[in-house]
Design a protein around this motif. Structure first.
Motif, mmCIF file in Angstrom:
data_model
loop_
_atom_site.group_PDB
_atom_site.id
_atom_site.type_symbol
_atom_site.label_atom_id
_atom_site.label_comp_id
_atom_site.label_asym_id
_atom_site.label_seq_id
_atom_site.Cartn_x
_atom_site.Cartn_y
_atom_site.Cartn_z
ATOM 1 N N ILE A 1 0.861 -1.185 0.000
ATOM 2 C CA ILE A 1 0.000 0.000 0.000
ATOM 3 C C ILE A 1 0.896 1.234 0.000
ATOM 4 C CG2 ILE A 1 -1.816 1.272 1.200
ATOM 5 C CD1 ILE A 1 -2.760 -1.346 2.399
ATOM 6 N N PHE A 2 0.721 2.090 -1.007
ATOM 7 C CA PHE A 2 1.583 3.248 -1.257
ATOM 8 C C PHE A 2 0.744 4.507 -1.020
ATOM 9 C CE2 PHE A 2 4.346 5.341 -4.797
ATOM 10 C CZ PHE A 2 5.254 5.797 -3.847
ATOM 11 N N ILE A 3 1.162 5.338 -0.030
ATOM 12 C CA ILE A 3 0.332 6.460 0.402
ATOM 13 C C ILE A 3 0.992 7.784 0.046
ATOM 14 C CG2 ILE A 3 -0.848 7.536 2.362
ATOM 15 C CD1 ILE A 3 0.374 4.189 3.126
ATOM 16 N N ASP A 4 0.283 8.602 -0.721
ATOM 17 C CA ASP A 4 0.723 9.961 -1.042
ATOM 18 C C ASP A 4 0.206 10.910 0.020
ATOM 19 O OD1 ASP A 4 1.523 12.338 -2.581
ATOM 20 O OD2 ASP A 4 -0.648 12.576 -2.833
ATOM 21 N N LEU A 5 1.103 11.706 0.583
ATOM 22 C CA LEU A 5 0.727 12.669 1.615
ATOM 23 C C LEU A 5 0.762 14.105 1.111
ATOM 24 C CD1 LEU A 5 2.764 11.215 4.627
ATOM 25 C CD2 LEU A 5 0.350 10.855 4.118
ATOM 26 N N SER A 6 1.019 14.319 -0.178
ATOM 27 C CA SER A 6 1.320 15.656 -0.673
ATOM 28 C C SER A 6 0.253 16.270 -1.556
ATOM 29 C CB SER A 6 2.647 15.635 -1.451
ATOM 30 O OG SER A 6 3.696 15.180 -0.634
ATOM 31 N N GLY A 7 -0.383 15.471 -2.412
ATOM 32 C CA GLY A 7 -1.283 16.059 -3.386
ATOM 33 C C GLY A 7 -0.531 17.027 -4.277
ATOM 34 N N HIS A 8 -1.197 18.108 -4.664
ATOM 35 C CA HIS A 8 -0.579 19.088 -5.561
ATOM 36 C C HIS A 8 0.093 20.209 -4.767
ATOM 37 C CE1 HIS A 8 -2.039 17.451 -9.384
ATOM 38 N NE2 HIS A 8 -3.103 17.084 -8.698
ATOM 39 N N THR A 9 0.995 19.817 -3.861
ATOM 40 C CA THR A 9 1.821 20.783 -3.150
ATOM 41 C C THR A 9 3.237 20.692 -3.702
ATOM 42 O OG1 THR A 9 2.291 19.182 -1.392
ATOM 43 C CG2 THR A 9 0.433 20.686 -1.060
ATOM 44 N N ASN A 10 4.051 21.703 -3.411
ATOM 45 C CA ASN A 10 5.411 21.736 -3.945
ATOM 46 C C ASN A 10 6.208 20.509 -3.507
ATOM 47 O OD1 ASN A 10 5.126 24.183 -5.283
ATOM 48 N ND2 ASN A 10 5.692 25.376 -3.489
ATOM 49 N N GLY A 11 6.977 19.968 -4.443
ATOM 50 C CA GLY A 11 7.816 18.818 -4.133
ATOM 51 C C GLY A 11 7.091 17.491 -4.172
ATOM 52 N N ASN A 12 5.843 17.476 -4.651
ATOM 53 C CA ASN A 12 5.106 16.208 -4.690
ATOM 54 C C ASN A 12 5.731 15.243 -5.694
ATOM 55 O OD1 ASN A 12 3.501 16.002 -7.382
ATOM 56 N ND2 ASN A 12 3.118 18.105 -6.726
ATOM 57 N N ARG A 13 5.417 13.954 -5.540
ATOM 58 C CA ARG A 13 5.900 12.926 -6.467
ATOM 59 C C ARG A 13 4.718 12.192 -7.093
ATOM 60 N NH1 ARG A 13 11.501 12.216 -6.127
ATOM 61 N NH2 ARG A 13 11.127 11.318 -8.194
ATOM 62 N N LEU A 14 3.711 12.949 -7.498
ATOM 63 C CA LEU A 14 2.533 12.338 -8.109
ATOM 64 C C LEU A 14 2.880 11.592 -9.389
ATOM 65 C CD1 LEU A 14 -0.208 15.088 -7.568
ATOM 66 C CD2 LEU A 14 0.043 12.901 -6.372
ATOM 67 N N ALA A 15 3.930 12.029 -10.076
ATOM 68 C CA ALA A 15 4.332 11.344 -11.311
ATOM 69 C C ALA A 15 4.764 9.909 -11.027
ATOM 70 C CB ALA A 15 5.458 12.105 -11.996
ATOM 71 N N VAL A 16 5.239 9.649 -9.816
ATOM 72 C CA VAL A 16 5.592 8.275 -9.432
ATOM 73 C C VAL A 16 4.315 7.463 -9.220
ATOM 74 C CG1 VAL A 16 6.768 6.848 -7.710
ATOM 75 C CG2 VAL A 16 7.744 9.054 -8.391
ATOM 76 N N PHE A 17 3.344 8.051 -8.556
ATOM 77 C CA PHE A 17 2.068 7.363 -8.348
ATOM 78 C C PHE A 17 1.370 7.095 -9.676
ATOM 79 C CE2 PHE A 17 2.969 8.792 -4.136
ATOM 80 C CZ PHE A 17 2.332 7.879 -3.297
ATOM 81 N N ALA A 18 1.578 7.972 -10.651
ATOM 82 C CA ALA A 18 0.981 7.772 -11.972
ATOM 83 C C ALA A 18 1.447 6.474 -12.609
ATOM 84 C CB ALA A 18 1.323 8.950 -12.885
ATOM 85 N N ARG A 19 2.626 6.007 -12.233
ATOM 86 C CA ARG A 19 3.196 4.781 -12.789
ATOM 87 C C ARG A 19 2.662 3.529 -12.096
ATOM 88 N NH1 ARG A 19 6.272 8.989 -14.078
ATOM 89 N NH2 ARG A 19 7.893 8.824 -15.691
ATOM 90 N N LYS A 20 1.839 3.675 -11.090
ATOM 91 C CA LYS A 20 1.178 2.578 -10.354
ATOM 92 C C LYS A 20 2.173 1.497 -9.918
ATOM 93 C CE LYS A 20 -3.075 1.364 -9.036
ATOM 94 N NZ LYS A 20 -2.753 0.572 -7.876
ATOM 95 N N PRO A 21 3.168 1.879 -9.096
ATOM 96 C CA PRO A 21 4.196 0.900 -8.725
ATOM 97 C C PRO A 21 3.800 -0.058 -7.607
ATOM 98 C CG PRO A 21 4.691 3.008 -7.732
ATOM 99 C CD PRO A 21 3.464 3.218 -8.571
ATOM 100 N N HIS B 1 -4.362 8.443 -1.287
ATOM 101 C CA HIS B 1 -3.998 9.840 -1.025
ATOM 102 C C HIS B 1 -4.640 10.273 0.285
ATOM 103 C CE1 HIS B 1 -3.335 14.062 -1.240
ATOM 104 N NE2 HIS B 1 -4.599 14.360 -1.494
ATOM 105 N N TRP B 2 -3.834 10.960 1.122
ATOM 106 C CA TRP B 2 -4.319 11.393 2.435
ATOM 107 C C TRP B 2 -3.525 12.606 2.914
ATOM 108 C CZ3 TRP B 2 -1.670 10.536 7.409
ATOM 109 C CH2 TRP B 2 -2.446 10.950 8.522
ATOM 110 N N LEU B 3 -4.139 13.443 3.695
ATOM 111 C CA LEU B 3 -3.568 14.449 4.574
ATOM 112 C C LEU B 3 -3.304 15.810 3.947
ATOM 113 C CD1 LEU B 3 -2.810 14.985 7.498
ATOM 114 C CD2 LEU B 3 -0.494 14.223 7.012
ATOM 115 N N ASP B 4 -2.164 16.048 3.288
ATOM 116 C CA ASP B 4 -1.711 17.414 3.030
ATOM 117 C C ASP B 4 -2.167 17.926 1.668
ATOM 118 O OD1 ASP B 4 -0.507 19.849 3.260
ATOM 119 O OD2 ASP B 4 1.500 19.148 2.769
#
Length: 735
Positions: A453-473, A479-482
């Motif tokens: 289970i891979f959890i993103d804590l950033s969303g569209h804030t500076n320094g996010n790594r959403l492009a990694v989540f886009a690759r569905k690793p 997605h949660w929190l910030d």
């Protein structure tokens, strides 16, 4: 005397004539004479070289390259023919970059084992911002010239340009060992270290570069960037101004200077400078992007949106990293817009997914064991593993998660570590630094680590790594929190939240499947040292003080109108607006003027910035939440200080954050469903001084005993959610 010696003597004499004419400033005559000599000595490397030099100085770039090719053919190829290489290098201008690339490819074709051609070709690709192709070319050059400091430096530049500072640093460390006087290498080494968050080391190397070659404008610019990473914005501003003093035409400095001013609270000055810079160079996308950021922070949202769109219009590669960063800032801005519908805003998120996420999506077969009851590996990814507001919520969760069920990994994109970073390292099972990893490298690491289970804590804030989540690793992603809203990514499975934030058919505004916990979406742990309670200010002042700690971007025309109505209804009441966006006196006056237009006296509006935030809150009798984008942590801090606040339940979920908190602490009576009801509730509460005094004294205890601060209970609800998500995945794979 032999015939060859006679010819040589004649050539020397005739070329001396050409040089004399050139030295006298008679370039046209020198060119004509050189052409005559070339007819007699067509295979002379010297004649061809000087003819090429004259052609270059006359702006005849295509002819220059033709002459250089002829000269190289006369000479053969060897490193000692330095003058030829230097002249070819001079073609590396905006007007002649095509010829520079053509010359480099010609060298590769005719002299494939020399390495210089590959180096030059890499530089041409670097100029075109084709950084991956440039890296390939430089590695070819390095194979042929393994200890050449220039090739090593150029390869490192291509890596820096791909945000791969850790790799670049290894090559640059070799360069400064081979040539400790190479100033540009220290500059590039500083850039690499800055990228991986080692700002102080970077500053040392930039200063070393300036010691070797003083007054380099680009080095001062980079030194400013390092100071900015170190949050020393005033020093950064000084460096950027020095760079522009040395080289006024170095326009790429302007975005950096404007951004440092923005972060230093000099918003109006930053806006003025941006407008001045755009009048000089209106087609620099980075300048439009930073202008948009300042306009957003100064609460000029329509102008900010236009500037972001302008910034996005320049790059030929619509999927570039620059465009991704600008688009993510645009989405962040749209969340705050008071007049756009939820449908329009979500459409922009879907467009982001289409452009920047879906092209990288891969349907994978995961090697993870699909046992629904086994111990799971869960990973949190964020740039916020430092003394960031997320710590109030994330540390309590990590400390209480069931380690018999979960192994916890932190993927950290932190730029600058601190004491909180050390605490995170202590409470997770693995702490892995991802700063400097490319998106593909990061995704490969997640796959190799077999994260369940891979959890993103950033969303569209500076320094996010959403492009990694886009690759569905990973099999399951959350997605949660910030951020408080959808990421827009169809590759992320779940949005973890609570029921009050997503009431009213919210699913249609989310790309992720909403997973609403039974209780709150977080548990809060305050820093009690910063929140000493004080008596109700009304008893000291004799009037009611309303207050907000919100960022400027939330204070739109709707908010100002309603707040002005409240102030008008409560004679002699005051309003305190306090946040880091209001350090600039000009911005303070501009915000206050919005209330003056509604007839509110200027002396009743106090706009500024206090630190810590509790210093401002001690002046509040009643808090006022913003809309359509509610505030967040500052609302919890108000409640913890015994200050009630009024909120308006609006767009899911950013418009219902205030409602979520009030439900968690048991005070839903302060939630309004319209602007009129909002004003009414504020006025009623302002007249109940006895109630305000009671809340000031007792609400902290209520909060401490509420689900909002039930750390263990929240951790168990998250553990349960993650286990159920995993079981759903296993069942889907089995079917």
């Amino acid at each position: 005397m032999s015939k060859s010696k006679t010819s040589s003597t004649a050539l020397e004499r005739q070329m001396r004539e050409v040089r004399d004419l050139y030295d006298q400033g008679k370039r046209d005559l020198a060119y004509a004479r050189n052409r005559e000599i070339l007819n007699s000595f067509p295979n002379s490397a010297e004649v061809n070289y000087f003819f090429a030099k004259l052609q270059f100085e006359m702006g005849l770039y295509k002819e220059t390259l033709t002459s250089l090719k002829k000269g190289f053919s006369c000479l053969g190829i060897a490193p000692e023919f330095k003058a030829y290489y230097e002249l070819l290098t001079r073609l590396q201008t905006d007007r002649a970059i095509d010829l520079w690339e053509e010359g480099a490819l010609w060298l590769i074709q005719h002299y494939p084992k020399n390495g210089v051609g590959w180096d030059y070709y890499g530089l041409a690709l670097l100029e075109r911002e084709k950084f991956v192709d440039a890296e390939i070319a430089f590695r070819q050059a390095l194979a042929l010239l393994p200890n050449n400091p220039h090739v090593l430096n150029n390869l490192a530049c291509s890596l820096n340009s791909q945000d791969r500072g850790a790799e670049a640093e290894r090559f640059l460390s070799r360069v400064v060992q081979i040539d400790p006087k190479m100033a540009v290498a220290y500059n590039n080494l500083g850039n690499a270290q800055r990228m991986v968050g080692r700002a102080k080391e970077a500053i040392t190397n930039f200063l070393k570069s300036l010691e070797l070659v003083p007054n380099q404008a680009f080095t001062y610019n980079n030194l400013g960037l390092a100071y900015r990473v170190d949050a020393n914005y005033q020093e950064a501003i000084t460096c950027y101004k020095k760079a522009l003093e040395l080289q006024p035409g170095l326009f790429q400095v302007y975005p950096n200077l404007i951004d440092a001013m923005r972060q230093n609270g000099q918003l109006q000055e930053a806006i003025d400078l941006a407008e001045e810079a755009l009048s000089k160079t209106p087609d620099l996308p980075e300048l439009w992007a930073c202008f948009a950021d300042v306009l957003r922070d100064a609460n000029h949202l329509d102008a900010a949106v236009e500037a972001y769109i302008r910034a996005l219009s320049y790059r030929a590669d619509a999927h570039s990293n620059f465009n991704l960063r600008v688009y993510t800032n645009l989405l962040f801005c749209l969340n705050y817009h008071p007049d756009l519908s939820a449908e329009v805003i979500f459409d922009a998120y879907k467009e982001f997914d289409k452009r920047f996420a879906q092209p990288y999506f891969k349907k994978r077969t995961y090697a993870n064991d699909k046992n629904p009851t086994r111990k799971l590996k869960i990973a949190y990814a964020t740039q916020s593993f430092y003394n960031h507001v997320c710590a109030y919520f994330l540390i309590p969760l990590l400390e209480h998660q069931d380690r018999t069920q979960f192994e916890i990994i932190a993927y950290s994109n932190v730029v600058k570590e601190d004491e909180k970073t050390q605490r995170y390292k202590e409470i997770v099972d693995q702490y892995i630094v991802t700063t400097g990893m490319t998106d593909d490298e990061f995704a490969s690491r997640v796959i190799a680590d077999k994260i369940d289970i891979f959890i993103d804590l950033s969303g569209h804030t500076n320094g996010n790594r959403l492009a990694v989540f886009a690759r569905k690793p990973a099999p399951v992603s959350v997605h949660w929190l910030d951020y408080g809203y959808t990421t827009g990514l169809s590759a992320i499975d779940y949005y973890l939240t609570d029921k009050p934030t997503v009431e009213g058919g919210a699913q249609r505004y989310f790309s992720e499947k909403i997973w609403a916990l039974d209780g709150p979406a977080y548990a809060y742990r305050p820093n009690k040292l910063n929140f000493e309670q004080t008596p109700l200010p009304y008893f000291r002042n004799g009037y009611i003080t309303f207050g907000t700690l919100s960022r400027s971007v939330r204070l739109n025309h709707r908010v100002v109108r309603v707040w002005a109505t409240i102030l008008d209804a409560i004679p002699n009441s005051h309003l305190v607006i306090d946040s880091g966006d209001f350090k600039d006196p000009a911005v303070q006056d501009e915000m206050a003027s919005r209330f003056v237009k509604y007839g509110i006296e200027r002396e009743r509006i106090k706009v500024g910035y206090s630190t810590p935030v509790s210093a401002a809150m001690r002046e509040f009798d009643i808090g006022l939440d913003c809309f359509p984008h509610n505030s967040g942590t500052t609302l919890i801090e108000c409640i913890y200080m015994g200050i009630p606040y009024i909120t308006l339940a609006g767009r899911p979920s950013i418009g219902r954050i205030g409602s979520s908190i009030l439900h968690a602490v048991g005070h839903p009576e302060w939630i309004a469903n319209s602007e009129a009801e909002y004003a009414e509730k504020a006025v009623i509460l302002a007249h109940d001084i006895e109630r305000l005094a009671y809340l000031r004294e007792h609400m902290r205890g209520e909060t401490e005993n509420s689900p909002l601060m039930d750390e263990l209970g929240f951790a168990r609800s998250v553990d349960k959610a993650f286990r159920q998500m995993w079981q759903i995945y296993c069942e889907s794979e089995a079917s």
